[in-house]
Design an enzyme around this catalytic site. Structure first.
Site, PDB file in Angstrom:
ATOM      1  CG  ASP A   1       0.008  -2.095  -1.982  1.00 14.62           C
ATOM      2  OD1 ASP A   1      -0.773  -2.161  -2.967  1.00 14.62           O
ATOM      3  OD2 ASP A   1      -0.205  -0.902  -1.495  1.00 14.62           O
TER       4      ASP A   1
ATOM      5  CD  GLU B   1       8.437  -7.197 -10.151  1.00 19.08           C
ATOM      6  OE1 GLU B   1       8.919  -7.894 -11.005  1.00 19.08           O
ATOM      7  OE2 GLU B   1       7.713  -6.303 -10.121  1.00 19.08           O
ATOM      8  CG  ASP B   2       6.847  -3.794  -5.679  1.00 24.17           C
ATOM      9  OD1 ASP B   2       7.406  -3.651  -6.594  1.00 24.17           O
ATOM     10  OD2 ASP B   2       5.739  -3.878  -5.756  1.00 24.17           O
TER      11      ASP B   2
ATOM     12  NE  ARG C   1       3.869  -2.754  -1.334  1.00 26.20           N
ATOM     13  CZ  ARG C   1       4.265  -3.437  -2.456  1.00 26.20           C
ATOM     14  NH1 ARG C   1       4.125  -2.746  -3.617  1.00 26.20           N
ATOM     15  NH2 ARG C   1       4.366  -4.741  -2.581  1.00 26.20           N
TER      16      ARG C   1
ATOM     17  NE  ARG D   1       5.545   3.851  -4.395  1.00 18.20           N
ATOM     18  CZ  ARG D   1       4.559   2.796  -4.349  1.00 18.20           C
ATOM     19  NH1 ARG D   1       4.897   1.434  -4.427  1.00 18.20           N
ATOM     20  NH2 ARG D   1       3.445   3.158  -4.563  1.00 18.20           N
TER      21      ARG D   1
ATOM     22  CG  HIS E   1       7.522  -0.124  -9.956  1.00 21.91           C
ATOM     23  ND1 HIS E   1       6.573  -0.734  -9.372  1.00 21.91           N
ATOM     24  CD2 HIS E   1       8.119   0.450  -8.687  1.00 21.91           C
ATOM     25  CE1 HIS E   1       6.218  -0.723  -8.233  1.00 21.91           C
ATOM     26  NE2 HIS E   1       7.371  -0.246  -7.503  1.00 21.91           N
TER      27      HIS E   1
ATOM     28  CB  CYS F   1       3.964  -6.673  -9.309  1.00 26.65           C
ATOM     29  SG  CYS F   1       2.497  -6.606  -9.709  1.00 26.65           S
TER      30      CYS F   1
HETATM   31  C1  CIR Z   1       1.811  -0.005  -5.036  1.00 27.80           C
HETATM   32  O1  CIR Z   1       1.440   1.186  -5.398  1.00 27.80           O
HETATM   33  O2  CIR Z   1       2.922  -0.364  -4.347  1.00 27.80           O
HETATM   34  C2  CIR Z   1       0.962  -1.184  -5.076  1.00 27.80           C
HETATM   35  N1  CIR Z   1      -0.308  -0.760  -5.250  1.00 27.80           N
HETATM   36  C3  CIR Z   1       1.104  -1.701  -6.440  1.00 27.80           C
HETATM   37  C4  CIR Z   1       2.529  -2.463  -6.925  1.00 27.80           C
HETATM   38  C5  CIR Z   1       2.786  -2.999  -7.931  1.00 27.80           C
HETATM   39  N2  CIR Z   1       3.932  -3.480  -8.074  1.00 27.80           N
HETATM   40  C6  CIR Z   1       4.673  -3.619  -9.192  1.00 27.80           C
HETATM   41  O3  CIR Z   1       4.201  -3.717 -10.256  1.00 27.80           O
HETATM   42  N3  CIR Z   1       5.967  -4.429  -9.139  1.00 27.80           N
END
Ligand code: CIR
Length: 255
Positions: free
Chosen positions: A60, A65-66, A85, A130, A160, A247
């Site tokens: 991922d 962004e995360d 992650r 999360r 999110h 993201c």
């Molecule tokens: C996840 O589940 O963490 C990733 N497959 C997708 C993350 C998407 N992130 C976001 O929209 N900020």
């Protein structure tokens, strides 16, 4: 000048986390071409794109962004809520250290950047699967000395906070009211997504335009009717990984 930090699509993206979507095959080459086109859209919006190499063992990791929240004053490296992650953060911290002083969310806190929406000096954080109370409290402690307030927002039915709401023009937000209570955002103008396009609330406002998935034509019409300039991108393969447009980058002002 704004800087957009991005990371190439992992060769392992097929093993991405999925929470609300069924697993579907992802065409890696197509995903990479779409991601390059997204980077070009960021360039057209006036960003200097700092494109980091793909991390093939972190499925991922394209969703940069995360792993961080970048304020003008400080960068906060998160502790993602999905365990798979968490190793991504070690790869972003040294990159951010070139631009900002860096602070870190610590265990037991979890926080995903996708849950963090900044509107001026107000920061809204999704209480999602999360991001937990400790993560939100740690963000509050780091941000308040710089004059930011932090408000927790219950999120249900999506991954999110920014799956449910993003800023689409100064003082204007696009919302899916099925996933968050829009009353929290009374102080700004609210546009609702078309009810047939629940995933349409995620757009990336940068350089005076909105980078926006081309798949949401109904909501796009509402946005254009409100005078919003759209830069359409095809992110269909990344959407299969439960990703969207915010993201795939970290946007920060240079200097
Ligand atoms: C996840 O589940 O963490 C990733 N497959 C997708 C993350 C998407 N992130 C976001 O929209 N900020």
């Amino acid at each position: 000048m704004q800087i957009a930090i991005t990371r190439g699509v992992s060769a392992g993206i097929a093993a991405c986390e999925l929470t609300h979507l069924e697993r579907q095959a992802i065409d890696l080459e197509r995903a990479r071409a779409q991601h390059r086109a997204y980077e070009e859209a960021l360039g057209r919006a006036g960003c200097r794109v700092e494109s980091l190499p793909a991390l093939d063992d972190l499925p991922d990791s394209v969703f940069v962004e995360d792993v961080a929240i970048v304020l003008d004053e400080i960068a906060i490296v998160t502790r993602p809520g999905a365990e798979s992650r968490q190793p991504e953060t070690a790869h972003i911290a040294p990159v951010l250290a070139n631009h900002r002083r860096v602070s870190f969310i610590q265990a037991p806190g979890t926080l995903d950047g996708g849950d963090v929406l900044r509107l001026g000096r107000r920061i809204f954080v999704g209480q999602s699967g999360r991001s937990n109370e400790s993560g939100i409290e740690q963000l509050r402690a780091v941000a308040w000395p710089y004059g930011y307030t932090v408000t927790a927002v219950p999120v249900s039915g999506c991954l999110h906070l920014k799956s449910a709401i993003t800023e689409v023009a100064p003082g204007v937000v696009l919302v899916n009211p099925a996933w968050i209570d829009p009353a929290v955002f009374r102080h700004v103008t609210v546009i609702e997504v078309d009810s047939q396009e629940p995933y349409a609330a995620n757009g990336l406002l940068v350089g005076g335009r909105l980078i926006y998935p081309e798949s949401f034509s109904r909501t796009r019409k509402c946005l254009e009717a409100a005078g919003i300039v759209i830069e359409p991108v095809d992110v269909s393969e990344l959407q299969r990984a439960e990703g969207a447009v915010t993201c795939c980058s970290l946007i920060l002002s240079a200097g």
